[in-house]
Design a protein around this motif. Structure first.
Motif, PDB file in Angstrom:
ATOM      1  N   GLU A 183     -19.343  -4.419   1.113  1.00  0.00           N
ATOM      2  CA  GLU A 183     -19.083  -3.644  -0.082  1.00  0.00           C
ATOM      3  C   GLU A 183     -20.345  -3.198  -0.777  1.00  0.00           C
ATOM      4  OE1 GLU A 183     -16.616  -5.490  -2.906  1.00  0.00           O
ATOM      5  OE2 GLU A 183     -14.789  -4.931  -1.864  1.00  0.00           O
ATOM      6  N   ASN A 227      -7.450  -2.377   2.830  1.00  0.00           N
ATOM      7  CA  ASN A 227      -8.202  -2.892   1.686  1.00  0.00           C
ATOM      8  C   ASN A 227      -7.454  -4.022   0.984  1.00  0.00           C
ATOM      9  OD1 ASN A 227     -10.446  -1.049   1.815  1.00  0.00           O
ATOM     10  ND2 ASN A 227      -9.038   0.543   1.085  1.00  0.00           N
ATOM     11  N   ASN A 247      -8.745  -1.929  -7.546  1.00  0.00           N
ATOM     12  CA  ASN A 247      -9.869  -2.864  -7.520  1.00  0.00           C
ATOM     13  C   ASN A 247     -10.672  -2.742  -8.806  1.00  0.00           C
ATOM     14  OD1 ASN A 247     -11.999  -4.478  -6.959  1.00  0.00           O
ATOM     15  ND2 ASN A 247     -12.823  -3.193  -5.318  1.00  0.00           N
ATOM     16  N   ASP A 298      -3.431   1.685  -1.514  1.00  0.00           N
ATOM     17  CA  ASP A 298      -4.524   0.950  -0.874  1.00  0.00           C
ATOM     18  C   ASP A 298      -5.881   1.555  -1.210  1.00  0.00           C
ATOM     19  OD1 ASP A 298      -5.295  -1.192   1.003  1.00  0.00           O
ATOM     20  OD2 ASP A 298      -6.098   0.505   2.142  1.00  0.00           O
ATOM     21  N   LEU A 299      -5.894   2.877  -1.323  1.00  0.00           N
ATOM     22  CA  LEU A 299      -7.183   3.520  -1.608  1.00  0.00           C
ATOM     23  C   LEU A 299      -7.707   3.150  -2.996  1.00  0.00           C
ATOM     24  CD1 LEU A 299      -9.168   5.392  -0.146  1.00  0.00           C
ATOM     25  CD2 LEU A 299      -8.140   7.310  -1.373  1.00  0.00           C
ATOM     26  N   TYR A 311      -7.805   0.292  -4.004  1.00  0.00           N
ATOM     27  CA  TYR A 311      -8.437  -1.012  -3.856  1.00  0.00           C
ATOM     28  C   TYR A 311      -9.682  -0.939  -2.979  1.00  0.00           C
ATOM     29  CZ  TYR A 311      -4.312  -3.166  -5.937  1.00  0.00           C
ATOM     30  OH  TYR A 311      -3.304  -3.535  -6.787  1.00  0.00           O
ATOM     31  N   ASP A 312     -10.146   0.261  -2.677  1.00  0.00           N
ATOM     32  CA  ASP A 312     -11.288   0.324  -1.768  1.00  0.00           C
ATOM     33  C   ASP A 312     -12.566  -0.084  -2.495  1.00  0.00           C
ATOM     34  OD1 ASP A 312     -12.182   2.405  -3.271  1.00  0.00           O
ATOM     35  OD2 ASP A 312     -12.331   3.837  -1.624  1.00  0.00           O
ATOM     36  N   ASP A 313     -13.659  -0.136  -1.751  1.00  0.00           N
ATOM     37  CA  ASP A 313     -14.859  -0.700  -2.354  1.00  0.00           C
ATOM     38  C   ASP A 313     -15.746   0.350  -3.009  1.00  0.00           C
ATOM     39  OD1 ASP A 313     -15.951   0.536  -0.170  1.00  0.00           O
ATOM     40  OD2 ASP A 313     -15.946  -1.296   1.033  1.00  0.00           O
ATOM     41  N   THR A 314     -15.279   1.585  -3.089  1.00  0.00           N
ATOM     42  CA  THR A 314     -16.084   2.590  -3.781  1.00  0.00           C
ATOM     43  C   THR A 314     -15.632   2.763  -5.224  1.00  0.00           C
ATOM     44  OG1 THR A 314     -14.616   4.441  -3.317  1.00  0.00           O
ATOM     45  CG2 THR A 314     -16.205   3.857  -1.609  1.00  0.00           C
ATOM     46  N   LYS A 348      -8.519  12.660   3.139  1.00  0.00           N
ATOM     47  CA  LYS A 348      -8.919  11.306   3.498  1.00  0.00           C
ATOM     48  C   LYS A 348      -7.756  10.456   4.007  1.00  0.00           C
ATOM     49  CE  LYS A 348     -11.892   7.613   1.854  1.00  0.00           C
ATOM     50  NZ  LYS A 348     -12.841   7.247   0.827  1.00  0.00           N
ATOM     51  N   GLU A 386     -16.419   7.435   5.447  1.00  0.00           N
ATOM     52  CA  GLU A 386     -15.277   7.205   6.328  1.00  0.00           C
ATOM     53  C   GLU A 386     -15.528   7.955   7.630  1.00  0.00           C
ATOM     54  OE1 GLU A 386     -12.520   5.394   5.892  1.00  0.00           O
ATOM     55  OE2 GLU A 386     -13.425   4.595   4.057  1.00  0.00           O
TER      56      GLU A 386
END
Lengths: 537, 304, 299
Positions: A46, A162, A438, A384-385, A387-390, A101, A62
């Motif tokens: 991350e 994620n 996130n 889910d997106l 919760y991504d790390d960006t 995406k 990605e």
């Protein structure tokens, strides 16, 4: 009937929203835009993305673009009644990101949060299509038990990388289980842990010569001494924002650590202390009687407002109106910024409870997929997106478009502010429900909620896990008793916990009615389920 | 032959009745399938009809409380008092209004007493709180203190509340119920009064022997209808007004308040449906019984 | 005799005056409360003589004036249309039921009365109205569900037609060859203005004050152009309450609830909702005039 249901729903909301800092005295901070330092605790991969600003090209990170069919997903978008003027603009921006995406074209269904309580069940029960709903300030178990939402195990495993990863580490789905399946996914909170604290304006404590120690845990006795000094200097004001609407459960947890109702409420008994494995009836304990006596004493000494049990005003109104000088909230560091905004002046945060990790550590808000969704898989891709790390999608939903709705003040800390000439009332996109994904990636508005401070708090709480951590009681066999107990609590708690009735007289009556409502059977059931779970561990 | 002539004779009446009956059918009867929710273990994934039956289990929570007797007693007693006091007060006020000759004054009074009906219970509870609270209440601080009397902790003293509740209920409802009686009184032909006056009847006699007997059908109808709601209580009155003060529960707790408190953490359709079915069944039995009795005694005035 | 009448009348004035005061004083407190400074009201409660006045509550409502203006139009349309249509169908049914000789009258009455007691609950109503009749996000959503006709009004009208319209009048009309409809419109209705005004008023009040239909059957997207005044006021009210209860959470996001006139705005909202209907009330009152000329018709 209609009116009553609405009333029911509203009160459920109140109860839950307040339960966040009321029922066992711990806040789960369901609305703050703070974030934790990703670099510190997030998995290694991350950190690469952690410092990037939100407009970095997603494709660069990605490796693949979406090639499948485009899903059209509708998602509820909770507001305080007014849809932001620029919502469509932001949605367009989101689609620019998500269509290439993840192949999702999103549509927001704006809805006042109050309205959501009545609307969701009606929509779903009559078959209206909506793909992703946010169950906040209400009880998800109602939705699970009435079959309004679908179990998410499989779909998370197949389309939410994620979330799958994050739920190994954080209690994202706790509190939404039934028969081994989970039905809701809560945001990854900025802080974990239950604690509580009282906020007092610096001006007040300075003037009476009290110098608060950071990280000291103030006992009721010590608080009483401080209140006495305050009362002497401010005889016309009251020492805390205790009002009837904030007594939805016992406030005992504001002063005592390690209370764990095992995923439900005190009405079915709780563990007292982080090493305890015995489910107890809080109200029948000596500790509780002593606590009530102290509260009664505070009431008589004028620390608590004489109308606390019946007032039509909210604690907030008392704080902003100068009636009350103390604000009981959770123990999280980011509470300070909120309190200072309410008081309109700098405050001290006095911890009253050592933070700990109870059984139910997730926040009260859940994302769920209704049975009427035509494309649960697409809905899950979108969720889910978040919760991504960006944090790209997350911050876009939360704060809008950079430069237009906010500007980056300090990229190293993810600190943002309003662009020049814009404030919360003139901004075209300003919603601050922290429901999205996130939250460790959320931009923050104030350094008191900095990543470092939030992480320190979580670490502190993690050292104090209760024995029930990870367990969730299923009360469905005793729903009638619990309903009756709830009614008894609604009758007695406000007068007892505000000190406006003499506990010597009222407490025995309360206990007798709890007995009659069947509290002991429920507690025995909870103990049995808990013992069984303990044995499996 | 006879039948078809009868049909021809009444067909226009049936046709006139039809639009409203269709509406009632659509608005009230079609949704009645919802009543079975009360007997189901509700699971929308299986649909209302597909959900498993749950017998009378959804009704249990109404009786698991030790207060089952208290809430039933309160609900019924308050309703009985409301019906009696309400009838006396609104008929009296309607008769008085009918006596006012000045149009302006009459309109003024009527408008004024209707105002409370237009306020929501929440607002009424705020106003009551402004009058009754300890710290800032007008009664304690402006009246009792200046008279040198002891202040009263209104939300902590049970004995005042039966009176407060009856009073506020009347205060809020009288403007509305008066209109119903008034419309029936103004419908009485002036001829009767003329004749009575010529015979030298006093005002009281006119009321006693003309007005009251002629509005009797309205009184009886309203009585039967209000008996149908004897297990229902105005939630706003009993919950908002006493500000949910637990000390007062012995005299303020009713079935609706209990249902609210028991279910407020859980938006449980099956249980709340069960509660309203329970209330309706009792009401239905009472309506049938009362109507039956009235039919025996005074056939003319029975509802059906 | 005359003196006794006058005495009675003076007594009536005194009693009604007192009742009016009892009703008006709290209303005055409400109005004054809405003009009180919010912080002052929180600290000192509502008072007839607040020390600090403020227009903030109305300014807050005024911010949404453009929506409220349109909502007033919607409310007026819905109230007028709904009341008129409701009154029409209700009185026709009431008239049919007022005829004791009508075959099946008892059954129809039971059919009507049952609706006062039993209802299918909101889930079922919502299902029927949205899935069968598809009224969601149309203006009909505010008119049809629940409000158009109810058993209470039907029975009030039936009673009046039955008891206060002389049978002889109807019979002579039929003898003259008048049809049912003609008798109804030209004899029964004109003689029934008091009860029509009563039922009309009740129905109008119900339409005016209703916000649940809007809540359930209009959605923010697609239906918001049909929001009525009470929808907007009510949602404002609820959201203010919500804001006040969750202010700490919001404050953490830099949004301060401190300058929101939370307490007084509820009062202002009530005032804004009540005043127009109060202003419209005299329209109904003129039909409560004493001594509707039944005698004259007879003569």
């Amino acid at each position: 009937m209609k009116r009553r249901l609405t009333a029911l729903a509203l009160s459920a909301a109140m109860a839950l929203s307040l339960a966040a800092c009321g029922s066992s005295g711990n806040s789960t901070s369901a609305g703050a835009p703070a974030q934790e330092t990703a670099v510190q605790e997030a998995p290694a991969e991350e950190s690469a993305g952690a410092q990037e600003s939100e407009d970095a090209d997603p494709a660069a990170r990605e490796d693949e673009k979406w090639t499948g069919e485009i899903s059209h997903i509708s998602m509820t978008y909770l507001t305080f009644g007014q849809t932001p003027a620029d919502m469509d603009k932001v949605v367009a921006k989101i689609n620019e990101l998500t269509i290439p995406k993840i192949g999702v074209e999103i549509e927001f269904v704006p809805l006042g949060i109050y309205d959501s309580l009545a609307q969701y069940p009606l929509w779903i029960s009559s078959g209206e299509n909506v793909d992703l709903i946010n169950i906040a300030f209400q009880d998800i178990s109602t939705y699970i038990n009435q079959g309004l939402i679908i179990p998410l195990n499989d779909i998370v495993a197949s389309s939410a990388p994620n979330i799958s990863k994050m739920m190994q580490e954080y209690p994202l789905v706790d509190g939404s289980y039934k028969d081994g399946e989970f039905y809701g996914i809560s945001p990854r909170a900025q802080t974990y842990g239950s604690g509580s604290s009282i906020m007092i304006p610096r001006r007040v404590l300075d003037s009476v010569g009290v110098v608060p120690e950071e990280d000291h845990i103030y006992s009721m006795e010590e608080l009483g001494e401080i209140f006495a000094k305050e009362k002497e200097a401010f005889p016309d004001q009251y020492m805390m924002d205790l009002v009837t609407s904030s007594i939805t459960g016992s406030r005992y947890g504001f002063y005592n650590s390690g209370l764990d109702a095992l995923g439900t409420t005190n009405s079915s008994g709780l563990l007292m202390g982080k090493n305890s494995t015995e489910v107890k009836n809080l109200y029948a304990t000596e500790e509780y009687a002593a606590y009530l006596n102290t509260i009664r004493d505070w009431y008589q000494k004028g620390y608590i407002h004489p109308d606390a049990a019946t007032t039509s005003q909210t604690g907030t109104e008392w704080l902003t109106g100068g009636v009350a000088l103390g604000n009981f909230v959770g123990g999280e560091p980011n509470q300070l910024y909120g309190a200072e905004n309410l008081f309109g002046e700098p405050c001290y945060q006095l911890q009253t409870v050592e933070p700990f990790m109870p059984a139910k550590a997730s926040s009260g808000a859940f994302w769920s997929i209704p049975i009427t969704s035509k494309d649960p898989e697409g809905a899950m891709r979108f969720l889910d997106l978040m919760y991504d790390d960006t944090g790209e999608l997350l911050n876009l939903i939360l704060w809008g478009i950079e430069g237009e709705h906010y500007v980056m003040v300090d990229p190293a800390e993810d600190l943002i502010g309003f662009p020049e000439g814009i404030d919360s009332t003139t901004s075209g996109y300003y919603v601050s429900f922290g429901f999205y994904g996130n939250r460790a990636k959320e931009y923050i508005w104030d350094m008191s909620s900095s990543h470092a401070r939030c992480q320190a708090y979580t670490d502190w709480a993690m050292q104090n896990k209760t024995k029930g951590y990870g367990f969730c009681y299923d009360p469905s066999n005793y729903a009638d008793q619990i309903a009756a107990i709830n009614a008894v609590e609604a009758q007695y708690l406000p007068v007892l916990e505000s000190g406006s009735a003499d506990p010597a007289k009222i407490l025995p009556e309360f206990l007798q009615k709890l007995d009659a409502a069947g509290i002991n059977e429920v507690i025995a059931d909870k103990q049995a389920q808990f013992d069984e779970w303990l044995a499996q561990q | 032959m006879n039948k078809s002539r009868k049909l021809r004779r009444y067909l226009p009446l049936y046709l006139m009745a039809l639009p409203c009956l269709i509406y009632i059918f659509c608005n009230n009867y079609l949704p009645m399938f919802g009543i079975i929710i009360a007997f189901k273990k509700l699971n929308f994934a299986k649909g209302i009809f597909g959900s498993p039956w749950n017998g009378f289990n959804n009704f249990k929570f109404l009786f698991t409380t030790q207060d089952a007797w208290v809430i039933t007693r309160n609900t019924v007693l308050y309703n009985v008092v409301f019906i009696i006091v309400g009838m006396i007060c609104s008929i009296t006020v309607a008769i008085l209004l009918n006596e006012i000759r000045s149009k302006t004054a009459g309109k003024f009074y009527q408008s004024a007493i209707l105002i409370p009906h237009l306020m929501s219970w929440v607002i009424v509870s705020y106003i009551a709180y402004a009058l009754l609270s300890n710290e800032t209440g007008l009664i304690n601080n402006s009246i009792l203190k200046s008279m040198g009397k002891e202040v009263v902790n209104w939300y902590g003293e049970k004995r005042y509340w039966p009176f407060i509740l009856v009073f506020v209920n009347q205060w809020k409802g009288i403007g509305f119920s008066t209109i119903v009686y008034l419309s029936s009184i103004v419908g009485i032909s002036q001829d009767y009064y003329e004749a009575a006056r010529i015979d030298g009847a006093t005002k009281w006699q006119q009321i006693r022997y003309i007005t009251l007997p002629l509005i009797k059908p309205t009184v009886i109808t309203l009585l039967i209808l209000s008996l149908g709601r004897i297990f229902n209580s105005d939630f706003g009155l009993f919950y908002q007004l006493p500000r949910n003060s637990g000390i007062l529960y012995d005299v303020t707790n009713t079935i609706d308040v209990y249902v609210y408190n028991a279910l407020m953490n859980n938006n449980d359709f099956a249980k709340s449906s069960a509660a309203s079915v329970y209330q309706a069944v009792v009401g239905f039995v009472l309506v049938l019984t009362t109507n039956g009795i009235i039919r025996k005694v005074d056939r003319e005035n029975a509802l059906f | 005799m005359k003196n006794q009448d006058r005495g009675f009348r003076i007594g009536a004035h005194i009693v009604l005056m007192l009742l009016s005061l009892l009703a008006i004083l709290p209303f005055l407190l409400l109005i004054i409360g809405s003009f009180t400074d919010n912080a002052w009201a929180i600290a000192n409660g509502y008072s007839f003589f607040p020390k600090e006045w403020s227009l903030k509550a109305y300014q807050y409502i005024g911010q949404q004036w453009s929506t409220i203006g349109r909502a007033y139009l919607v409310t007026i349309f819905v109230t007028v249309f709904g009341t008129a249509l409701g009154l029409l169908i209700t009185s026709m049914l009431g008239y049919a039921l007022s005829r004791p000789e009508l075959p099946g009258r008892g059954i129809i009455l039971v059919f009507v009365v049952i609706t006062m007691l039993f209802n299918g609950g909101i889930v079922a109503s919502y299902f029927i109205w949205t899935q069968v009749f598809h009224i969601k996000n149309t203006i009909w959503a505010l008119i049809f569900p629940n409000l158009l006709a109810n058993a209470f009004n039907i029975i009030l009208l039936k009673n009046y037609f039955e008891n206060d319209i002389p049978r002889a009048l109807l019979e002579s009309a039929f003898l003259d060859g008048a049809s049912e409809l003609k008798t109804f419109t030209s004899i029964v209705l004109p003689l029934s203005l008091p009860i029509l005004a009563t039922v009309g008023l009740m129905s109008a009040l119900a339409y005016w004050n209703d916000w649940t239909n809007g809540l359930y059957y209009l959605s923010e997207r697609g239906g918001s152009q049909y929001y009525s005044v009470q929808n907007i006021l009510n949602s404002m009210n609820n959201n203010i309450q919500f804001l006040a209860n969750n202010a700490t959470e919001l404050a953490k996001a830099g949004m301060s609830g401190a300058d929101l006139p939370s307490t007084t705005v509820r009062m202002a909202i009530a005032v804004v909702g009540i005043i127009p209907i109060l202003a419209a009330y005299p329209f109904f009152q003129k039909y409560f005039v004493k001594g509707i000329t039944i005698g004259a018709v007879k003569g």
